[in-house]
Design a protein around this motif. Structure first.
Motif, PDB file in Angstrom:
ATOM      1  N   GLY A  33      37.276  31.293  37.278  1.00 42.00           N
ATOM      2  CA  GLY A  33      37.752  32.272  38.243  1.00 42.00           C
ATOM      3  C   GLY A  33      36.651  33.223  38.667  1.00 42.00           C
ATOM      4  N   TRP A  34      36.721  33.639  39.911  1.00 41.17           N
ATOM      5  CA  TRP A  34      35.862  34.706  40.418  1.00 41.17           C
ATOM      6  C   TRP A  34      36.754  35.907  40.721  1.00 41.17           C
ATOM      7  CZ3 TRP A  34      30.682  35.093  40.591  1.00 41.17           C
ATOM      8  CH2 TRP A  34      29.916  33.923  40.476  1.00 41.17           C
ATOM      9  N   PHE A  35      36.357  37.052  40.245  1.00 44.63           N
ATOM     10  CA  PHE A  35      37.099  38.285  40.435  1.00 44.63           C
ATOM     11  C   PHE A  35      36.163  39.328  41.016  1.00 44.63           C
ATOM     12  CE2 PHE A  35      40.958  37.246  38.054  1.00 44.63           C
ATOM     13  CZ  PHE A  35      40.544  36.101  37.403  1.00 44.63           C
ATOM     14  N   ARG A  36      36.723  40.377  41.562  1.00 44.27           N
ATOM     15  CA  ARG A  36      35.881  41.467  42.050  1.00 44.27           C
ATOM     16  C   ARG A  36      36.588  42.799  41.843  1.00 44.27           C
ATOM     17  NH1 ARG A  36      36.132  40.429  48.640  1.00 44.27           N
ATOM     18  NH2 ARG A  36      38.309  41.098  48.958  1.00 44.27           N
ATOM     19  N   GLN A  37      35.763  43.831  41.702  1.00 44.26           N
ATOM     20  CA  GLN A  37      36.287  45.175  41.551  1.00 44.26           C
ATOM     21  C   GLN A  37      35.504  46.100  42.469  1.00 44.26           C
ATOM     22  OE1 GLN A  37      36.424  46.754  37.543  1.00 44.26           O
ATOM     23  NE2 GLN A  37      38.063  48.134  38.129  1.00 44.26           N
ATOM     24  N   ALA A  38      36.203  46.625  43.451  1.00 43.34           N
ATOM     25  CA  ALA A  38      35.609  47.578  44.377  1.00 43.34           C
ATOM     26  C   ALA A  38      35.709  48.976  43.776  1.00 43.34           C
ATOM     27  CB  ALA A  38      36.322  47.514  45.720  1.00 43.34           C
ATOM     28  N   PRO A  39      34.853  49.892  44.200  1.00 43.96           N
ATOM     29  CA  PRO A  39      34.899  51.258  43.675  1.00 43.96           C
ATOM     30  C   PRO A  39      36.278  51.881  43.840  1.00 43.96           C
ATOM     31  CG  PRO A  39      32.919  50.935  44.976  1.00 43.96           C
ATOM     32  CD  PRO A  39      33.756  49.711  45.168  1.00 43.96           C
ATOM     33  N   GLY A  40      36.814  52.390  42.741  1.00 44.92           N
ATOM     34  CA  GLY A  40      38.097  53.057  42.789  1.00 44.92           C
ATOM     35  C   GLY A  40      39.302  52.146  42.873  1.00 44.92           C
ATOM     36  N   LYS A  41      39.076  50.846  42.755  1.00 46.62           N
ATOM     37  CA  LYS A  41      40.188  49.895  42.861  1.00 46.62           C
ATOM     38  C   LYS A  41      40.278  49.026  41.619  1.00 46.62           C
ATOM     39  CE  LYS A  41      40.267  49.536  47.892  1.00 46.62           C
ATOM     40  NZ  LYS A  41      40.302  48.597  49.058  1.00 46.62           N
ATOM     41  N   GLN A  42      41.436  48.414  41.463  1.00 43.21           N
ATOM     42  CA  GLN A  42      41.623  47.489  40.352  1.00 43.21           C
ATOM     43  C   GLN A  42      40.909  46.173  40.639  1.00 43.21           C
ATOM     44  OE1 GLN A  42      45.882  47.096  39.683  1.00 43.21           O
ATOM     45  NE2 GLN A  42      45.772  48.604  38.038  1.00 43.21           N
ATOM     46  N   ARG A  43      40.550  45.500  39.568  1.00 39.75           N
ATOM     47  CA  ARG A  43      39.934  44.194  39.716  1.00 39.75           C
ATOM     48  C   ARG A  43      40.963  43.213  40.266  1.00 39.75           C
ATOM     49  NH1 ARG A  43      36.516  42.545  34.700  1.00 39.75           N
ATOM     50  NH2 ARG A  43      38.564  42.288  33.721  1.00 39.75           N
ATOM     51  N   GLU A  44      40.517  42.346  41.145  1.00 43.44           N
ATOM     52  CA  GLU A  44      41.420  41.377  41.761  1.00 43.44           C
ATOM     53  C   GLU A  44      40.820  39.975  41.699  1.00 43.44           C
ATOM     54  OE1 GLU A  44      41.945  41.767  45.975  1.00 43.44           O
ATOM     55  OE2 GLU A  44      39.828  42.162  46.355  1.00 43.44           O
ATOM     56  N   GLY A  45      41.700  39.001  41.657  1.00 40.66           N
ATOM     57  CA  GLY A  45      41.258  37.619  41.673  1.00 40.66           C
ATOM     58  C   GLY A  45      40.900  37.201  43.080  1.00 40.66           C
ATOM     59  N   VAL A  46      39.720  36.631  43.245  1.00 44.69           N
ATOM     60  CA  VAL A  46      39.222  36.211  44.553  1.00 44.69           C
ATOM     61  C   VAL A  46      39.437  34.715  44.755  1.00 44.69           C
ATOM     62  CG1 VAL A  46      37.153  35.980  45.975  1.00 44.69           C
ATOM     63  CG2 VAL A  46      37.517  38.054  44.611  1.00 44.69           C
ATOM     64  N   SER A  47      39.023  33.939  43.777  1.00 40.95           N
ATOM     65  CA  SER A  47      39.153  32.492  43.878  1.00 40.95           C
ATOM     66  C   SER A  47      39.168  31.904  42.480  1.00 40.95           C
ATOM     67  CB  SER A  47      37.987  31.905  44.676  1.00 40.95           C
ATOM     68  OG  SER A  47      38.122  30.501  44.777  1.00 40.95           O
ATOM     69  N   CYS A  48      40.096  31.015  42.232  1.00 39.74           N
ATOM     70  CA  CYS A  48      40.236  30.424  40.907  1.00 39.74           C
ATOM     71  C   CYS A  48      40.580  28.949  41.024  1.00 39.74           C
ATOM     72  CB  CYS A  48      41.327  31.134  40.109  1.00 39.74           C
ATOM     73  SG  CYS A  48      41.021  32.884  39.809  1.00 39.74           S
ATOM     74  N   ARG A  49      40.114  28.204  40.044  1.00 43.57           N
ATOM     75  CA  ARG A  49      40.382  26.769  40.029  1.00 43.57           C
ATOM     76  C   ARG A  49      40.658  26.354  38.593  1.00 43.57           C
ATOM     77  NH1 ARG A  49      35.590  22.965  42.033  1.00 43.57           N
ATOM     78  NH2 ARG A  49      36.310  23.638  44.081  1.00 43.57           N
ATOM     79  N   SER A  50      41.702  25.582  38.400  1.00 43.54           N
ATOM     80  CA  SER A  50      41.978  25.069  37.060  1.00 43.54           C
ATOM     81  C   SER A  50      41.086  23.862  36.807  1.00 43.54           C
ATOM     82  CB  SER A  50      43.447  24.677  36.925  1.00 43.54           C
ATOM     83  OG  SER A  50      43.692  23.460  37.608  1.00 43.54           O
TER      84      SER A  50
END
Length: 127
Positions: A33-50
């Motif tokens: 999985g690739w995740f990202r966290q922007a300043p002041g925001k929660q981390r979110e899933g960007v792209s994931c593959r099983s």
């Protein structure tokens, strides 16, 4: 262990290829999985593959612009990011777990299920 790299400063509309190199294991039978966290925001899933699902999940905000790929010879997973926008600015993390269960969408919405995390690489989109 995972080593993320490839971040940097890019102008809007530009591209970056983020890398996630694995050491101590190969990507076979691993969900990624690739995740990202922007300043002041929660981390979110960007792209994931099983490890078994042929369908890669992409968040709506990046669909059509980001692509996951893997280079077996280099034991590295990539996130190609195109048409970058200022709102893509964030620290990007790669993560993995050794399992054949669940879909890519599951992992992007349940980051707790991913056991191995890289250190993050900063992407800044600005003119």
């Amino acid at each position: 262990q995972l080593q993320a790299s490839g971040g940097g400063l890019v102008q809007p509309g530009g591209s970056l290829r983020l890398s996630c190199a694995a050491s101590g294991f190969t990507w076979d039978n691993y969900a990624i999985g690739w995740f990202r966290q922007a300043p002041g925001k929660q981390r979110e899933g960007v792209s994931c593959r099983s490890s078994t699902d042929r369908i890669t999940y992409y968040a709506d905000s990046v669909k059509g612009r980001f692509t996951i790929s893997r280079d077996k010879a280099k034991n590295t997973v990539y996130l190609q990011t195109n048409s970058l926008k200022p709102e893509d600015t964030a620290v990007y993390y790669c993560a993995a777990v050794r399992t054949t269960l669940y879909s890519g969408s599951y992992y992007c919405h349940n980051e707790w299920a991913l056991e191995v995390w890289g250190q993050g690489t900063l992407v800044t989109v600005s003119s």
